[in-house]
Design a protein around this motif. Structure first.
Motif, short mmCIF file in Angstrom:
data_model
loop_
_atom_site.label_atom_id
_atom_site.label_comp_id
_atom_site.label_asym_id
_atom_site.label_seq_id
_atom_site.Cartn_x
_atom_site.Cartn_y
_atom_site.Cartn_z
N ALA A 176 1.10 -1.14 -0.06
CA ALA A 176 0.03 0.18 0.02
C ALA A 176 0.79 1.03 0.04
CB ALA A 176 -0.97 -0.06 1.13
N ALA A 177 1.84 1.52 0.97
CA ALA A 177 2.54 2.60 0.96
C ALA A 177 3.47 2.71 -0.45
CB ALA A 177 3.78 2.40 2.05
N GLY A 178 4.00 1.60 -0.85
CA GLY A 178 5.07 1.61 -2.10
C GLY A 178 3.99 2.17 -3.01
N ILE A 179 2.91 1.92 -3.38
CA ILE A 179 2.18 2.16 -4.52
C ILE A 179 1.81 3.74 -4.35
CG2 ILE A 179 -0.20 1.88 -5.80
CD1 ILE A 179 0.04 -1.12 -5.29
N ALA A 180 1.32 3.91 -3.15
CA ALA A 180 0.94 5.64 -2.86
C ALA A 180 2.08 6.16 -3.03
CB ALA A 180 0.61 5.53 -1.53
N ALA A 181 3.27 5.80 -2.50
CA ALA A 181 4.27 6.76 -2.50
C ALA A 181 4.96 7.18 -4.04
CB ALA A 181 5.69 6.29 -1.98
N LEU A 182 5.04 5.86 -4.83
CA LEU A 182 5.12 5.72 -6.24
C LEU A 182 4.31 6.63 -6.98
CD1 LEU A 182 7.29 4.88 -8.38
CD2 LEU A 182 6.00 3.02 -8.68
N GLY A 183 2.88 6.66 -6.81
CA GLY A 183 2.09 7.40 -7.55
C GLY A 183 2.15 8.88 -7.27
N LEU A 184 2.45 9.23 -5.82
CA LEU A 184 2.55 10.58 -5.60
C LEU A 184 3.97 11.27 -6.39
CD1 LEU A 184 1.44 10.69 -1.97
CD2 LEU A 184 0.22 11.49 -4.07
N LEU A 185 4.85 10.27 -6.46
CA LEU A 185 6.42 10.85 -6.67
C LEU A 185 6.16 10.99 -8.33
CD1 LEU A 185 9.26 11.26 -5.93
CD2 LEU A 185 9.58 8.69 -6.43
N LEU A 186 5.50 10.05 -9.21
CA LEU A 186 5.19 10.27 -10.29
C LEU A 186 4.24 11.49 -10.68
CD1 LEU A 186 5.19 6.53 -11.65
CD2 LEU A 186 7.18 8.31 -11.76
N ASP A 187 3.53 11.85 -9.57
CA ASP A 187 2.58 13.10 -10.01
C ASP A 187 1.67 12.79 -11.04
OD1 ASP A 187 1.61 15.56 -9.49
OD2 ASP A 187 2.87 16.56 -10.54
N ARG A 188 1.04 11.61 -10.85
CA ARG A 188 -0.04 11.19 -11.52
C ARG A 188 -1.41 11.81 -11.48
NH1 ARG A 188 2.70 9.66 -15.80
NH2 ARG A 188 3.87 7.99 -15.43
N ASP A 189 -2.36 11.96 -12.16
CA ASP A 189 -3.82 12.63 -12.01
C ASP A 189 -4.42 12.34 -10.74
OD1 ASP A 189 -3.16 14.01 -14.23
OD2 ASP A 189 -4.20 12.64 -15.52
N ALA A 190 -4.22 10.96 -10.48
CA ALA A 190 -5.16 10.30 -9.24
C ALA A 190 -4.28 10.60 -7.79
CB ALA A 190 -5.20 8.92 -9.28
N ARG A 191 -4.10 11.87 -7.61
CA ARG A 191 -3.46 12.11 -6.46
C ARG A 191 -4.31 11.86 -5.28
NH1 ARG A 191 0.70 15.04 -4.41
NH2 ARG A 191 1.67 15.53 -6.41
N LYS A 192 -5.74 12.18 -5.10
CA LYS A 192 -6.37 12.02 -4.13
C LYS A 192 -6.30 10.69 -3.60
CE LYS A 192 -9.54 15.93 -4.51
NZ LYS A 192 -10.97 16.41 -4.58
N PHE A 193 -6.27 9.53 -4.78
CA PHE A 193 -6.37 8.28 -4.52
C PHE A 193 -5.30 8.01 -3.81
CE2 PHE A 193 -4.71 4.07 -5.74
CZ PHE A 193 -5.95 3.30 -5.44
N PHE A 194 -3.98 8.33 -4.38
CA PHE A 194 -2.86 7.89 -4.07
C PHE A 194 -2.70 8.23 -2.45
CE2 PHE A 194 -1.56 7.24 -8.49
CZ PHE A 194 -1.50 6.15 -8.64
N THR A 195 -3.12 9.61 -2.15
CA THR A 195 -3.12 9.96 -0.88
C THR A 195 -4.13 9.31 0.32
OG1 THR A 195 -2.92 12.53 -1.71
CG2 THR A 195 -3.48 12.23 0.72
N ALA A 196 -5.04 8.87 -0.36
CA ALA A 196 -6.01 8.13 0.52
C ALA A 196 -5.35 6.70 0.74
CB ALA A 196 -7.16 7.73 -0.13
#
Length: 258
Positions: free
Chosen positions: A90-110
């Motif tokens: 969970a943390a790895g996917i969230a951190a990678l998603g936020l790092l790559l700055d994809r559109d689903a920021r709210k999803f990765f933050t949640a």
């Protein structure tokens, strides 16, 4: 030392989880910008992964480590492994998603907050493994207390180094103060349980205390001056090393009655 992989596993993973939680809280309080948050979360996850990787070497046959998952819900160790895998994913996917700055920021933050919740359960799961009635120096509430201080002390220092300076430093310093306040009671309980074995760890405990004091002093100097990134990083490193030394002493306390 056969338990050395566990020393790194417990300290690094607990500190990483503590840092991740504090980074998220710092962002919620508006104390850290989104980009710095993403980098900090990714670094914390990498440290967590390193701790897990080192911990695998404690298993006699690492390739069979997955067999421990067969007793999830029944074995504290199986629960620990399952929770570490869930948190890492969970943390790895969230951190990678936020790092790559994809559109689903709210999803990765949640998802990052979900990882934080899993991380809290993981932190509390670790001490349960060592509540063994046959080990007098471990079979006490002190084991849980010292294990729970690591995410505060080490996690706070790590969070400060990764960007959550204000909150991370405060939490780490408070954790260090609490550890010093509780230290006399903890050491007394060890001496009552097994005086010779506890006395043999005095060098480790003394070194830990000295480094914790040095780390807290460095953190206070940084707070006062607000200068010197090197001082901040050095203080965090010293605190992590101090926790490693204390955990070495803890594992050295393992003994079985004859």
């Amino acid at each position: 030392m056969h338990e050395l992989p566990l020393v790194f596993f417990t300290v690094l993973t607990q500190s990483a989880v503590g840092a991740l939680i504090l980074l998220l809280l710092s962002h919620a309080l508006g104390q850290i910008e989104p980009r710095r948050l993403a980098i900090g979360l990714f670094a914390a996850v990498c440290l967590f992964g390193l701790g897990v990787l080192v911990g695998i070497f404690h298993v006699g046959q690492p390739l069979r480590a997955m067999n421990m998952l067969l007793r999830v819900g029944l074995s504290p160790m199986s629960n620990e492994i399952a929770l570490s895998a869930m948190f890492g994913a969970a943390a790895g996917i969230a951190a990678l998603g936020l790092l790559l700055d994809r559109d689903a920021r709210k999803f990765f933050t949640a998802l990052a907050w979900l990882a934080a919740v899993i991380g809290v359960v993981f932190i509390f799961a670790i001490p349960r493994i060592y509540q063994l009635p046959t080990v007098a120096t471990w079979s006490a509430s002190w084991t849980t207390v010292i294990m729970l201080l690591t995410p505060l002390i080490g996690g706070g220092a790590l969070a400060a180094a990764l960007g959550a300076r204000r909150l991370g430093l405060v939490v780490s310093i408070v954790g260090i103060i609490v550890s010093f306040c509780l230290r006399p009671g903890y050491l007394s309980s060890l001496l009552l349980a097994d005086a010779p074995l506890a006395a043999a760890q005095s060098g480790w405990f003394t070194a830990q205390a000295v480094l914790l004091a040095a780390g807290a002093l460095g953190a206070l100097l940084y707070i006062r001056t607000r200068h010197g990134q090197g001082l901040l990083y050095a203080s965090a490193g010293v605190v992590i090393v101090a926790e490693l030394l204390g955990r070495i002493a803890f594992y050295n306390l393992w003994t079985l009655p004859m």
